[in-house]
Design a protein around this motif. Structure first.
Motif, PDB file in Angstrom:
ATOM      1  N   ALA A 208      45.644  47.506  37.134  1.00 30.52           N
ATOM      2  CA  ALA A 208      45.250  46.171  36.680  1.00 30.52           C
ATOM      3  C   ALA A 208      45.585  45.245  37.847  1.00 30.52           C
ATOM      4  CB  ALA A 208      46.004  45.764  35.423  1.00 30.52           C
ATOM      5  N   GLU A 209      44.554  44.877  38.615  1.00 24.16           N
ATOM      6  CA  GLU A 209      44.790  44.128  39.842  1.00 24.16           C
ATOM      7  C   GLU A 209      44.118  42.752  39.795  1.00 24.16           C
ATOM      8  OE1 GLU A 209      45.821  46.870  43.440  1.00 24.16           O
ATOM      9  OE2 GLU A 209      43.650  46.735  43.181  1.00 24.16           O
ATOM     10  N   GLY A 210      44.546  41.893  40.715  1.00 21.28           N
ATOM     11  CA  GLY A 210      43.999  40.543  40.777  1.00 21.28           C
ATOM     12  C   GLY A 210      44.485  39.662  39.651  1.00 21.28           C
ATOM     13  N   LEU A 211      45.647  39.975  39.105  1.00 23.42           N
ATOM     14  CA  LEU A 211      46.126  39.270  37.915  1.00 23.42           C
ATOM     15  C   LEU A 211      46.576  37.844  38.214  1.00 23.42           C
ATOM     16  CD1 LEU A 211      48.106  42.175  36.191  1.00 23.42           C
ATOM     17  CD2 LEU A 211      45.701  41.510  35.915  1.00 23.42           C
ATOM     18  N   ALA A 212      46.750  37.519  39.478  1.00 26.97           N
ATOM     19  CA  ALA A 212      47.113  36.149  39.864  1.00 26.97           C
ATOM     20  C   ALA A 212      45.953  35.445  40.557  1.00 26.97           C
ATOM     21  CB  ALA A 212      48.340  36.166  40.768  1.00 26.97           C
ATOM     22  N   MET A 213      44.753  35.978  40.413  1.00 25.61           N
ATOM     23  CA  MET A 213      43.596  35.466  41.152  1.00 25.61           C
ATOM     24  C   MET A 213      42.572  34.796  40.237  1.00 25.61           C
ATOM     25  SD  MET A 213      43.207  38.719  43.776  1.00 25.61           S
ATOM     26  CE  MET A 213      41.813  38.006  44.666  1.00 25.61           C
ATOM     27  N   GLY A 214      43.082  34.134  39.197  1.00 24.65           N
ATOM     28  CA  GLY A 214      42.186  33.409  38.296  1.00 24.65           C
ATOM     29  C   GLY A 214      42.018  34.119  36.969  1.00 24.65           C
ATOM     30  N   ASP A 215      41.759  33.322  35.931  1.00 23.87           N
ATOM     31  CA  ASP A 215      41.673  33.868  34.573  1.00 23.87           C
ATOM     32  C   ASP A 215      40.557  34.886  34.415  1.00 23.87           C
ATOM     33  OD1 ASP A 215      43.806  32.315  33.831  1.00 23.87           O
ATOM     34  OD2 ASP A 215      42.598  30.756  32.855  1.00 23.87           O
ATOM     35  N   GLY A 216      39.405  34.639  35.050  1.00 19.97           N
ATOM     36  CA  GLY A 216      38.281  35.551  34.889  1.00 19.97           C
ATOM     37  C   GLY A 216      38.596  36.938  35.389  1.00 19.97           C
ATOM     38  N   LEU A 217      39.113  37.012  36.594  1.00 17.18           N
ATOM     39  CA  LEU A 217      39.457  38.309  37.179  1.00 17.18           C
ATOM     40  C   LEU A 217      40.601  38.950  36.423  1.00 17.18           C
ATOM     41  CD1 LEU A 217      38.763  40.283  39.400  1.00 17.18           C
ATOM     42  CD2 LEU A 217      40.298  39.049  40.930  1.00 17.18           C
ATOM     43  N   ARG A 218      41.586  38.146  36.046  1.00 11.61           N
ATOM     44  CA  ARG A 218      42.743  38.667  35.306  1.00 11.61           C
ATOM     45  C   ARG A 218      42.311  39.288  33.984  1.00 11.61           C
ATOM     46  NH1 ARG A 218      45.611  36.524  31.153  1.00 11.61           N
ATOM     47  NH2 ARG A 218      47.809  37.144  30.924  1.00 11.61           N
ATOM     48  N   ASN A 219      41.505  38.567  33.220  1.00 14.58           N
ATOM     49  CA  ASN A 219      41.084  39.059  31.904  1.00 14.58           C
ATOM     50  C   ASN A 219      40.233  40.319  32.027  1.00 14.58           C
ATOM     51  OD1 ASN A 219      42.413  36.936  30.653  1.00 14.58           O
ATOM     52  ND2 ASN A 219      40.598  35.636  30.577  1.00 14.58           N
ATOM     53  N   ALA A 220      39.361  40.351  33.027  1.00 17.81           N
ATOM     54  CA  ALA A 220      38.513  41.529  33.227  1.00 17.81           C
ATOM     55  C   ALA A 220      39.352  42.741  33.620  1.00 17.81           C
ATOM     56  CB  ALA A 220      37.460  41.234  34.293  1.00 17.81           C
ATOM     57  N   ALA A 221      40.341  42.514  34.483  1.00 15.13           N
ATOM     58  CA  ALA A 221      41.182  43.619  34.939  1.00 15.13           C
ATOM     59  C   ALA A 221      42.016  44.184  33.801  1.00 15.13           C
ATOM     60  CB  ALA A 221      42.079  43.150  36.075  1.00 15.13           C
ATOM     61  N   LEU A 222      42.578  43.298  32.982  1.00 10.81           N
ATOM     62  CA  LEU A 222      43.390  43.758  31.851  1.00 10.81           C
ATOM     63  C   LEU A 222      42.534  44.478  30.813  1.00 10.81           C
ATOM     64  CD1 LEU A 222      45.827  40.734  31.364  1.00 10.81           C
ATOM     65  CD2 LEU A 222      46.401  43.018  32.212  1.00 10.81           C
ATOM     66  N   LYS A 223      41.323  43.989  30.585  1.00 13.94           N
ATOM     67  CA  LYS A 223      40.422  44.655  29.641  1.00 13.94           C
ATOM     68  C   LYS A 223      40.093  46.063  30.112  1.00 13.94           C
ATOM     69  CE  LYS A 223      35.856  44.269  27.464  1.00 13.94           C
ATOM     70  NZ  LYS A 223      34.621  43.445  27.356  1.00 13.94           N
ATOM     71  N   GLU A 224      39.786  46.192  31.400  1.00 15.24           N
ATOM     72  CA  GLU A 224      39.455  47.507  31.948  1.00 15.24           C
ATOM     73  C   GLU A 224      40.653  48.447  31.874  1.00 15.24           C
ATOM     74  OE1 GLU A 224      37.844  49.463  36.145  1.00 15.24           O
ATOM     75  OE2 GLU A 224      37.720  47.299  35.810  1.00 15.24           O
ATOM     76  N   ALA A 225      41.847  47.915  32.163  1.00  5.81           N
ATOM     77  CA  ALA A 225      43.051  48.751  32.107  1.00  5.81           C
ATOM     78  C   ALA A 225      43.337  49.198  30.676  1.00  5.81           C
ATOM     79  CB  ALA A 225      44.239  47.994  32.681  1.00  5.81           C
ATOM     80  N   ARG A 226      43.170  48.288  29.731  1.00  3.61           N
ATOM     81  CA  ARG A 226      43.401  48.653  28.324  1.00  3.61           C
ATOM     82  C   ARG A 226      42.429  49.731  27.877  1.00  3.61           C
ATOM     83  NH1 ARG A 226      44.044  42.764  27.572  1.00  3.61           N
ATOM     84  NH2 ARG A 226      46.242  42.316  27.153  1.00  3.61           N
ATOM     85  N   GLN A 227      41.182  49.635  28.300  1.00  5.28           N
ATOM     86  CA  GLN A 227      40.194  50.657  27.943  1.00  5.28           C
ATOM     87  C   GLN A 227      40.569  52.006  28.551  1.00  5.28           C
ATOM     88  OE1 GLN A 227      36.605  48.768  29.393  1.00  5.28           O
ATOM     89  NE2 GLN A 227      36.181  47.782  27.429  1.00  5.28           N
ATOM     90  N   ALA A 228      41.080  51.980  29.766  1.00  5.72           N
ATOM     91  CA  ALA A 228      41.505  53.221  30.412  1.00  5.72           C
ATOM     92  C   ALA A 228      42.699  53.817  29.688  1.00  5.72           C
ATOM     93  CB  ALA A 228      41.835  52.957  31.875  1.00  5.72           C
ATOM     94  N   ILE A 229      43.608  52.964  29.210  1.00  5.39           N
ATOM     95  CA  ILE A 229      44.762  53.457  28.442  1.00  5.39           C
ATOM     96  C   ILE A 229      44.299  54.046  27.125  1.00  5.39           C
ATOM     97  CG2 ILE A 229      46.833  52.705  27.200  1.00  5.39           C
ATOM     98  CD1 ILE A 229      47.247  50.660  29.493  1.00  5.39           C
TER      99      ILE A 229
END
Length: 202
Positions: free
Chosen positions: A174-195
């Motif tokens: 889950a990367e780019g978490l400090a690079m804006g809400d859009g990137l953060r939310n997308a990264a966390l969503k993708e990581a959660r799906q992978a989990i």
């Protein structure tokens, strides 16, 4: 028999740590499945001191010859190794601090990487003694580093795990978490799906 998962977290940010968010998501998904059993070790809450000479030296003394102090010091490593050996899957939820792993997690590795116990040296090189296990890294980062020379964290973790015999290692980023809400939310969503997919496969 249930698959036994050892979940090790190390974020100093508690519930605000994004690696802990990923770890909690895994715990929630696994909670409803009787065939999965999770043991959680939070190294930020139950912290380990930096490894010192006295503790390191205690490992070199035969158990029956240890002083009372050496028995206490050696038991710390013994317990952590026994816990690791008792589980089938190791999940490391890891934030990136200054391009490395938290010192709390390094202190854990310093005690489970033990010559003669979890690995041994041979004429052909080191041989890992922790057999039949796999590991998953949940990597939370403020920037984007995977696949670049700045991701010194992933090779370091894989090298330490490989040293003790865990070579089946996968990483969920889950990367780019400090690079804006859009990137953060997308990264966390993708990581959660992978989990979610990981839990389904366990």
């Amino acid at each position: 028999m249930a698959t036994r998962i050892l979940l090790v977290t190390s974020s100093i940010l508690g519930e605000h740590g994004q690696s802990n968010v990923l770890a909690n998501h895994l715990r929630e998904r696994a909670a409803g499945r009787d065939e999965l059993a999770i043991t959680h070790r939070d190294l930020a809450v139950d912290s380990l001191p930096h490894l010192g000479l006295e503790e390191l030296s205690s490992w070199q003394v035969a158990a029956e010859e240890r002083s009372a102090e050496q028995q206490v010091l050696a038991q710390r490593s013994d317990d952590l190794i026994d816990e690791l050996q008792a589980h089938d899957v190791l999940v490391l939820a890891v934030p990136m601090y200054n391009f490395g792993i938290p010192s709390q997690l390094k202190a854990w590795f310093d005690r489970v990487m033990r010559a003669g116990t979890t690995f041994r040296y041979t004429e052909q090189g080191p041989v890992g003694l922790v057999k039949g296990k796999r590991a998953v890294i949940l990597a939370a980062r403020g920037g984007q580093y995977a696949g670049t020379e700045n991701d010194t964290q992933t090779p370091h973790l894989k090298a330490m795990l490989g040293m003790i015999g865990i070579t089946d290692v996968s990483t969920i980023y889950a990367e780019g978490l400090a690079m804006g809400d859009g990137l953060r939310n997308a990264a966390l969503k993708e990581a959660r799906q992978a989990i979610d997919s990981l839990v389904e496969r366990l």
